[in-house]
Design a protein around this motif. Structure first.
Motif, PDB file in Angstrom:
ATOM      1  N   ASP A   1       0.848  -1.191   0.000  1.00  0.00           N
ATOM      2  CA  ASP A   1       0.000   0.000   0.000  1.00  0.00           C
ATOM      3  C   ASP A   1       0.882   1.239   0.000  1.00  0.00           C
ATOM      4  O   ASP A   1       2.088   1.141   0.205  1.00  0.00           O
ATOM      5  CB  ASP A   1      -0.984  -0.005   1.185  1.00  0.00           C
ATOM      6  CG  ASP A   1      -0.309   0.116   2.539  1.00  0.00           C
ATOM      7  OD1 ASP A   1       0.499   1.048   2.730  1.00  0.00           O
ATOM      8  OD2 ASP A   1      -0.600  -0.705   3.427  1.00  0.00           O
ATOM      9  N   GLY A   2       0.270   2.364  -0.259  1.00  0.00           N
ATOM     10  CA  GLY A   2       0.997   3.626  -0.328  1.00  0.00           C
ATOM     11  C   GLY A   2       0.754   4.511   0.870  1.00  0.00           C
ATOM     12  O   GLY A   2       0.858   5.722   0.765  1.00  0.00           O
ATOM     13  N   GLY A   3       0.429   3.907   1.993  1.00  0.00           N
ATOM     14  CA  GLY A   3       0.168   4.677   3.214  1.00  0.00           C
ATOM     15  C   GLY A   3       1.454   5.081   3.917  1.00  0.00           C
ATOM     16  O   GLY A   3       2.510   5.209   3.303  1.00  0.00           O
ATOM     17  N   GLU A   4       1.347   5.242   5.224  1.00  0.00           N
ATOM     18  CA  GLU A   4       2.480   5.695   6.030  1.00  0.00           C
ATOM     19  C   GLU A   4       3.427   4.553   6.399  1.00  0.00           C
ATOM     20  O   GLU A   4       4.517   4.792   6.908  1.00  0.00           O
ATOM     21  CB  GLU A   4       1.971   6.363   7.305  1.00  0.00           C
ATOM     22  CG  GLU A   4       1.123   7.589   7.036  1.00  0.00           C
ATOM     23  CD  GLU A   4       0.416   8.100   8.281  1.00  0.00           C
ATOM     24  OE1 GLU A   4       0.711   7.623   9.398  1.00  0.00           O
ATOM     25  OE2 GLU A   4      -0.437   8.984   8.122  1.00  0.00           O
ATOM     26  N   GLY A   5       3.011   3.324   6.213  1.00  0.00           N
ATOM     27  CA  GLY A   5       3.826   2.190   6.624  1.00  0.00           C
ATOM     28  C   GLY A   5       3.623   1.903   8.103  1.00  0.00           C
ATOM     29  O   GLY A   5       2.791   2.513   8.767  1.00  0.00           O
ATOM     30  N   PHE A   6       4.378   0.974   8.605  1.00  0.00           N
ATOM     31  CA  PHE A   6       4.288   0.606  10.022  1.00  0.00           C
ATOM     32  C   PHE A   6       5.045   1.627  10.845  1.00  0.00           C
ATOM     33  O   PHE A   6       6.217   1.888  10.601  1.00  0.00           O
ATOM     34  CB  PHE A   6       4.871  -0.795  10.257  1.00  0.00           C
ATOM     35  CG  PHE A   6       4.067  -1.881   9.604  1.00  0.00           C
ATOM     36  CD1 PHE A   6       2.893  -2.347  10.178  1.00  0.00           C
ATOM     37  CD2 PHE A   6       4.477  -2.439   8.406  1.00  0.00           C
ATOM     38  CE1 PHE A   6       2.152  -3.344   9.583  1.00  0.00           C
ATOM     39  CE2 PHE A   6       3.747  -3.448   7.799  1.00  0.00           C
ATOM     40  CZ  PHE A   6       2.577  -3.895   8.389  1.00  0.00           C
TER      41      PHE A   6
ATOM     42  N   GLN B   1      10.502  -0.499   0.736  1.00  0.00           N
ATOM     43  CA  GLN B   1      11.836   0.065   0.528  1.00  0.00           C
ATOM     44  C   GLN B   1      11.758   1.176  -0.519  1.00  0.00           C
ATOM     45  O   GLN B   1      11.176   0.986  -1.569  1.00  0.00           O
ATOM     46  CB  GLN B   1      12.795  -1.027   0.027  1.00  0.00           C
ATOM     47  CG  GLN B   1      12.889  -2.232   0.937  1.00  0.00           C
ATOM     48  CD  GLN B   1      13.525  -1.901   2.274  1.00  0.00           C
ATOM     49  OE1 GLN B   1      14.532  -1.218   2.322  1.00  0.00           O
ATOM     50  NE2 GLN B   1      12.913  -2.372   3.344  1.00  0.00           N
ATOM     51  N   GLY B   2      12.311   2.336  -0.214  1.00  0.00           N
ATOM     52  CA  GLY B   2      12.412   3.410  -1.187  1.00  0.00           C
ATOM     53  C   GLY B   2      11.169   4.266  -1.355  1.00  0.00           C
ATOM     54  O   GLY B   2      11.171   5.198  -2.141  1.00  0.00           O
ATOM     55  N   CYS B   3      10.094   3.930  -0.652  1.00  0.00           N
ATOM     56  CA  CYS B   3       8.879   4.750  -0.712  1.00  0.00           C
ATOM     57  C   CYS B   3       8.044   4.454   0.529  1.00  0.00           C
ATOM     58  O   CYS B   3       8.317   3.518   1.263  1.00  0.00           O
ATOM     59  CB  CYS B   3       8.078   4.474  -1.987  1.00  0.00           C
ATOM     60  SG  CYS B   3       7.539   2.781  -2.162  1.00  0.00           S
ATOM     61  N   SER B   4       7.015   5.263   0.743  1.00  0.00           N
ATOM     62  CA  SER B   4       6.180   5.037   1.926  1.00  0.00           C
ATOM     63  C   SER B   4       5.222   3.881   1.675  1.00  0.00           C
ATOM     64  O   SER B   4       4.894   3.555   0.537  1.00  0.00           O
ATOM     65  CB  SER B   4       5.409   6.309   2.279  1.00  0.00           C
ATOM     66  OG  SER B   4       4.477   6.602   1.273  1.00  0.00           O
ATOM     67  N   GLY B   5       4.794   3.276   2.750  1.00  0.00           N
ATOM     68  CA  GLY B   5       3.811   2.216   2.648  1.00  0.00           C
ATOM     69  C   GLY B   5       4.246   0.941   3.347  1.00  0.00           C
ATOM     70  O   GLY B   5       5.397   0.787   3.753  1.00  0.00           O
ATOM     71  N   ALA B   6       3.288   0.059   3.493  1.00  0.00           N
ATOM     72  CA  ALA B   6       3.517  -1.242   4.124  1.00  0.00           C
ATOM     73  C   ALA B   6       3.492  -2.322   3.060  1.00  0.00           C
ATOM     74  O   ALA B   6       2.924  -2.142   1.974  1.00  0.00           O
ATOM     75  CB  ALA B   6       2.443  -1.509   5.169  1.00  0.00           C
ATOM     76  N   GLU B   7       4.083  -3.455   3.408  1.00  0.00           N
ATOM     77  CA  GLU B   7       4.137  -4.589   2.504  1.00  0.00           C
ATOM     78  C   GLU B   7       3.964  -5.851   3.338  1.00  0.00           C
ATOM     79  O   GLU B   7       4.650  -6.036   4.338  1.00  0.00           O
ATOM     80  CB  GLU B   7       5.497  -4.565   1.808  1.00  0.00           C
ATOM     81  CG  GLU B   7       5.766  -5.674   0.861  1.00  0.00           C
ATOM     82  CD  GLU B   7       7.086  -5.441   0.127  1.00  0.00           C
ATOM     83  OE1 GLU B   7       7.037  -5.370  -1.109  1.00  0.00           O
ATOM     84  OE2 GLU B   7       8.150  -5.345   0.775  1.00  0.00           O
ATOM     85  N   LEU B   8       3.004  -6.677   2.945  1.00  0.00           N
ATOM     86  CA  LEU B   8       2.828  -7.984   3.567  1.00  0.00           C
ATOM     87  C   LEU B   8       3.061  -9.027   2.495  1.00  0.00           C
ATOM     88  O   LEU B   8       2.452  -8.958   1.423  1.00  0.00           O
ATOM     89  CB  LEU B   8       1.437  -8.112   4.188  1.00  0.00           C
ATOM     90  CG  LEU B   8       1.342  -7.302   5.488  1.00  0.00           C
ATOM     91  CD1 LEU B   8       0.573  -6.032   5.248  1.00  0.00           C
ATOM     92  CD2 LEU B   8       0.724  -8.130   6.563  1.00  0.00           C
ATOM     93  N   ILE B   9       3.943  -9.977   2.791  1.00  0.00           N
ATOM     94  CA  ILE B   9       4.341 -10.974   1.797  1.00  0.00           C
ATOM     95  C   ILE B   9       4.025 -12.362   2.325  1.00  0.00           C
ATOM     96  O   ILE B   9       4.523 -12.761   3.375  1.00  0.00           O
ATOM     97  CB  ILE B   9       5.841 -10.874   1.477  1.00  0.00           C
ATOM     98  CG1 ILE B   9       6.212  -9.448   1.074  1.00  0.00           C
ATOM     99  CG2 ILE B   9       6.229 -11.870   0.393  1.00  0.00           C
ATOM    100  CD1 ILE B   9       7.686  -9.161   1.128  1.00  0.00           C
TER     101      ILE B   9
END
Length: 167
Positions: free
Chosen positions: A94-99, A148-156
């Motif tokens: 996502d393009g949110g604030e991240g964790f 990495q390199g931008c804002s947002g969270a990632e779930l893999i």
């Protein structure tokens, strides 16, 4: 949650068209993601792994629900499916604030809710804990991190591919 913790959940594994499961989860979550741009990127000739399609769809739905809660309207949510030599990767970004916490893995703790969700839909704080249980019951793992390199969270989500079967 009790059945998950006790290891009593027995997935019904069969060959799954991951693209169809992702599309179904996005469709179910459409109302919750209103105001967000969503996209689905499926690698061509993606193997059809042995998974429980119901558990996988619910895990994806829970992740999408969280993305809708924790990201501001107008941000993009992308679900990507790809395969490596012996693994299937399903990634939700996502393009949110991240964790905001030091350890994004804390998101999988039971009853964990972050402050930014208080301005959003109510929840129990169990969604990602249940999601991890579903994924582990199917033999997979899930990782949470900031992009990495931008804002947002990632779930893999990572699932082993014992043998590759192409569509």
């Amino acid at each position: 949650m009790t059945r998950l913790e006790a290891g009593a959940l027995q997935p019904r594994k069969e060959r799954v068209d991951v693209g169809e499961v992702i599309a179904s989860a996005l469709s179910r979550a459409a109302r919750l993601l209103c105001g967000h741009e969503t996209a689905m990127i499926i690698e061509p000739d993606l193997p059809m792994p042995l998974l429980d399609d119901v558990l996988l769809e619910q895990a994806l739905f829970n992740i999408l629900d969280n993305a809708g809660k924790y990201t501001p309207p107008g941000t993009k949510i992308v679900v990507t499916a790809s395969s490596g030599a012996d693994t299937l990767l399903i990634r939700v970004t996502d393009g949110g604030e991240g964790f905001s916490v030091r350890d994004p893995e804390a998101a999988f703790s039971k009853f964990k809710r972050f402050k930014s969700a208080d301005r959003s839909r109510p929840g129990t704080g169990l969604g990602l804990a249940i999601t991890r249980g579903f994924i582990e019951a199917m033999g997979g793992t899930i990782v949470a991190r900031n992009r990495q390199g931008c804002s947002g969270a990632e779930l893999i989500m990572i699932f082993p591919l014992a043998e590759k079967h192409k569509k």
